[in-house]
Design a protein around this motif. Structure first.
Motif, mmCIF file in Angstrom:
data_model
loop_
_atom_site.group_PDB
_atom_site.id
_atom_site.type_symbol
_atom_site.label_atom_id
_atom_site.label_comp_id
_atom_site.label_asym_id
_atom_site.label_seq_id
_atom_site.Cartn_x
_atom_site.Cartn_y
_atom_site.Cartn_z
ATOM 1 N N ALA A 1 -22.632 15.398 -3.008
ATOM 2 C CA ALA A 1 -21.759 16.089 -2.061
ATOM 3 C C ALA A 1 -22.463 16.428 -0.742
ATOM 4 O O ALA A 1 -21.847 16.393 0.331
ATOM 5 C CB ALA A 1 -21.216 17.367 -2.704
ATOM 6 N N ARG A 2 -23.749 16.752 -0.802
ATOM 7 C CA ARG A 2 -24.472 17.148 0.416
ATOM 8 C C ARG A 2 -24.718 15.973 1.351
ATOM 9 O O ARG A 2 -24.992 16.177 2.541
ATOM 10 C CB ARG A 2 -25.801 17.819 0.050
ATOM 11 N N THR A 3 -24.632 14.747 0.847
ATOM 12 C CA THR A 3 -24.927 13.577 1.681
ATOM 13 C C THR A 3 -23.862 13.327 2.743
ATOM 14 O O THR A 3 -24.122 12.666 3.740
ATOM 15 C CB THR A 3 -25.042 12.303 0.823
ATOM 16 N N GLU A 4 -22.637 13.827 2.502
ATOM 17 C CA GLU A 4 -21.483 13.601 3.386
ATOM 18 C C GLU A 4 -21.037 12.141 3.409
ATOM 19 O O GLU A 4 -20.245 11.741 4.272
ATOM 20 C CB GLU A 4 -21.755 14.092 4.809
ATOM 21 N N LEU A 5 -21.520 11.322 2.483
ATOM 22 C CA LEU A 5 -21.048 9.941 2.399
ATOM 23 C C LEU A 5 -19.582 9.936 1.993
ATOM 24 O O LEU A 5 -19.186 10.625 1.047
ATOM 25 C CB LEU A 5 -21.883 9.147 1.396
ATOM 26 N N ASN A 6 -18.799 9.133 2.703
ATOM 27 C CA ASN A 6 -17.358 9.089 2.443
ATOM 28 C C ASN A 6 -16.839 7.691 2.742
ATOM 29 O O ASN A 6 -16.463 7.384 3.853
ATOM 30 C CB ASN A 6 -16.637 10.140 3.284
ATOM 31 N N ASP A 7 -16.895 6.834 1.715
ATOM 32 C CA ASP A 7 -16.554 5.416 1.850
ATOM 33 C C ASP A 7 -17.503 4.738 2.840
ATOM 34 O O ASP A 7 -17.078 4.204 3.870
ATOM 35 C CB ASP A 7 -15.100 5.252 2.290
ATOM 36 N N PRO A 8 -18.807 4.721 2.526
ATOM 37 C CA PRO A 8 -19.788 4.133 3.444
ATOM 38 C C PRO A 8 -19.622 2.625 3.576
ATOM 39 O O PRO A 8 -19.322 1.935 2.613
ATOM 40 C CB PRO A 8 -21.124 4.492 2.791
ATOM 41 N N GLU A 9 -19.831 2.133 4.789
ATOM 42 C CA GLU A 9 -19.701 0.688 5.065
ATOM 43 C C GLU A 9 -20.964 0.201 5.757
ATOM 44 O O GLU A 9 -21.952 -0.130 5.117
ATOM 45 C CB GLU A 9 -18.458 0.421 5.912
ATOM 46 N N GLY A 10 -20.971 0.121 7.087
ATOM 47 C CA GLY A 10 -22.094 -0.441 7.821
ATOM 48 C C GLY A 10 -23.328 0.441 7.793
ATOM 49 O O GLY A 10 -23.238 1.673 7.726
ATOM 50 N N MET A 11 -24.504 -0.204 7.848
ATOM 51 C CA MET A 11 -25.786 0.506 7.855
ATOM 52 C C MET A 11 -26.749 -0.186 8.808
ATOM 53 O O MET A 11 -26.676 -1.391 9.017
ATOM 54 C CB MET A 11 -26.431 0.500 6.468
#
Length: 331
Positions: free
Chosen positions: A152-162
Motif C-alpha cells: 500500500a505504501r508504494t502507491e503503485l496503481n496499475d503500473p505500466e511504463g518504467m
C-alpha cells in the motif's frame, strides 16, 4: 522512325536492364539483400519497410509489450498474455525460439507490462498486480525475483511504463493512479516513493509509457498526448510542455523512446504507427516522420526500443511480433 533510331532505342533499353541486374547482383553478393529491399522515403512520409520480423509459434511471444536491449547483444520482451519475459539474440528474426525465458509460478510475473535494466544488468518488470519484480542478470526459467516492490505504501496503481535514471532511481507510470512514482535505488518491499507526480495540473490521464532524455527531462505518454516534466518535478505540478492535437498523429500512444540524437519516438496502438518528433516539439506538432503503412508490419504497436547502433525495435500486441527497422537519423 528510321532503322538507326530504332537501334539506338533498343540499345539503351538493353543497357538499363543490364545495369539493374548488375546492381541487384552486387547488393546480394555483399550481403546487402535486406537493405536492398528497403525503400527510402522523404521526411514526413508514412510508409516504411521492416528490416526483419520476429514472429511465429516458436518465439513464445504472447501480446508483447515492453522491450529493452541489454548490452547491445540481447533483446528482452515482456509478454502480457503468457506471463513471461522472452530473450532473443540482437539479430534474431523469423520464427526463432528465445535464448532463454523467465516464466513460472515462482517468478511472480502477472500480466507483465514493461521491462527495464539498471547499470548492473538487473531486470525490472512491472506487473498488473501492483508490483515491480527484479531479477538477476541473465535470469532464466522459473526463478524467484531478487526483490519485489509491492504494498500500500508504494502507491503503485496499475503500473505500466518504467525507466531508470543514471543514479538508479526507478520511475514508474501508473495508469489508474494517473501518476508517476519514483523509487530509490535498491527499493524493496512496501517502500514509499521518494516523490510522486500527480494531480490536476500535471495533465496526467491514463499514462502508459515513460522515457528520460540526457538532461533528465521525463516524457510520459497519455491517452491522447505526450507530457514532458522537468528533472526533479514532483507533486501537482504543470508540465514543461505537451504534445497534443489533431496534427500530431497520436492515437492512443503507449511506448515512448528517444534516439541518440534526442528525437522522440511514440508507438500508437490505435494508429498502428510510430510517430517521430523533433527536439523540443510542443503543442500540435506535426511528426517529422511516421513509420506506418501496409509494408511496415505494425499491428497495434505497444513498445519501442533502440540498440546501441540506433536500430529501432517495435513490439506488436495484436499479431504477436517484433518488427525491426534499420538505423536512420532520424529513422
Amino acid at each position: 522512325m528510321n532503322p538507326v533510331q530504332k537501334y539506338l532505342i533498343a540499345w539503351r533499353t538493353f543497357a538499363v536492364t543490364l545495369l539493374l541486374v548488375f546492381a541487384t547482383s552486387l547488393a546480394m553478393t555483399n550481403g546487402l539483400a535486406e537493405s536492398w529491399r528497403m525503400t527510402a522515403y522523404a521526411a514526413g512520409s508514412s510508409e516504411s519497410v521492416a528490416l526483419r520480423t520476429i514472429s511465429g509459434t516458436r518465439t513464445g511471444l504472447g501480446h508483447p509489450a515492453g522491450m529493452v536491449v541489454a548490452g547491445g547483444s540481447e533483446l528482452l520482451v515482456s509478454n502480457k498474455a503468457n506471463n513471461r519475459v522472452t530473450v532473443y539474440a540482437r539479430g534474431a528474426g523469423g520464427n526463432v525460439a528465445p535464448r532463454r525465458t523467465i516464466s513460472g509460478a515462482r517468478t511472480g510475473l502477472i500480466d507483465p507490462r514493461d521491462v527495464a535494466l539498471d547499470s548492473s544488468g538487473n531486470l525490472y518488470v512491472s506487473n498488473k498486480n501492483n508490483s515491480i519484480t527484479v531479477y538477476a542478470p541473465r535470469a532464466t526459467g522459473n526463478v524467484r525475483a531478487l526483490r519485489t516492490i509491492s504494498g500500500a505504501r508504494t502507491e503503485l496503481n496499475d503500473p505500466e511504463g518504467m525507466v531508470l535514471d543514471p543514479a538508479g532511481n526507478l520511475y514508474v507510470v501508473n495508469i489508474l493512479g494517473n501518476s508517476v512514482t519514483v523509487y530509490a535505488p535498491g527499493a524493496t518491499g512496501n517502500a514509499a516513493p521518494l516523490r510522486t507526480i500527480s494531480g490536476f495540473h500535471t495533465g496526467l490521464n491514463s499514462p502508459g509509457g515513460v522515457a528520460l532524455d540526457s538532461s533528465g527531462n521525463l516524457y510520459v505518454s497519455n491517452s491522447d498526448s505526450i507530457i514532458v516534466f522537468a528533472p526533479g518535478d514532483s507533486d501537482n505540478i504543470a508540465p514543461l510542455r505537451t504534445i497534443s492535437g489533431a496534427h500530431t498523429g497520436l492515437a492512443n500512444p503507449l511506448g515512448v523512446a528517444l534516439d541518440h540524437a534526442g528525437h522522440l519516438y511514440v508507438a500508437n496502438i490505435l494508429g498502428s504507427s510510430v510517430t517521430i518528433y523533433a527536439l523540443g516539439a510542443a503543442g500540435d506538432a506535426v511528426p517529422i516522420r511516421t513509420v506506418s503503412g501496409s509494408r511496415a508490419g505494425l499491428s497495434r504497436p505497444g513498445g519501442v526500443a533502440f540498440d546501441s547502433s540506433g536500430t529501432l525495435y517495435v513490439s506488436n500486441i495484436k499479431n504477436n511480433s517484433i518488427t525491426v527497422y534499420a538505423a536512420r537519423r532520424p529513422y
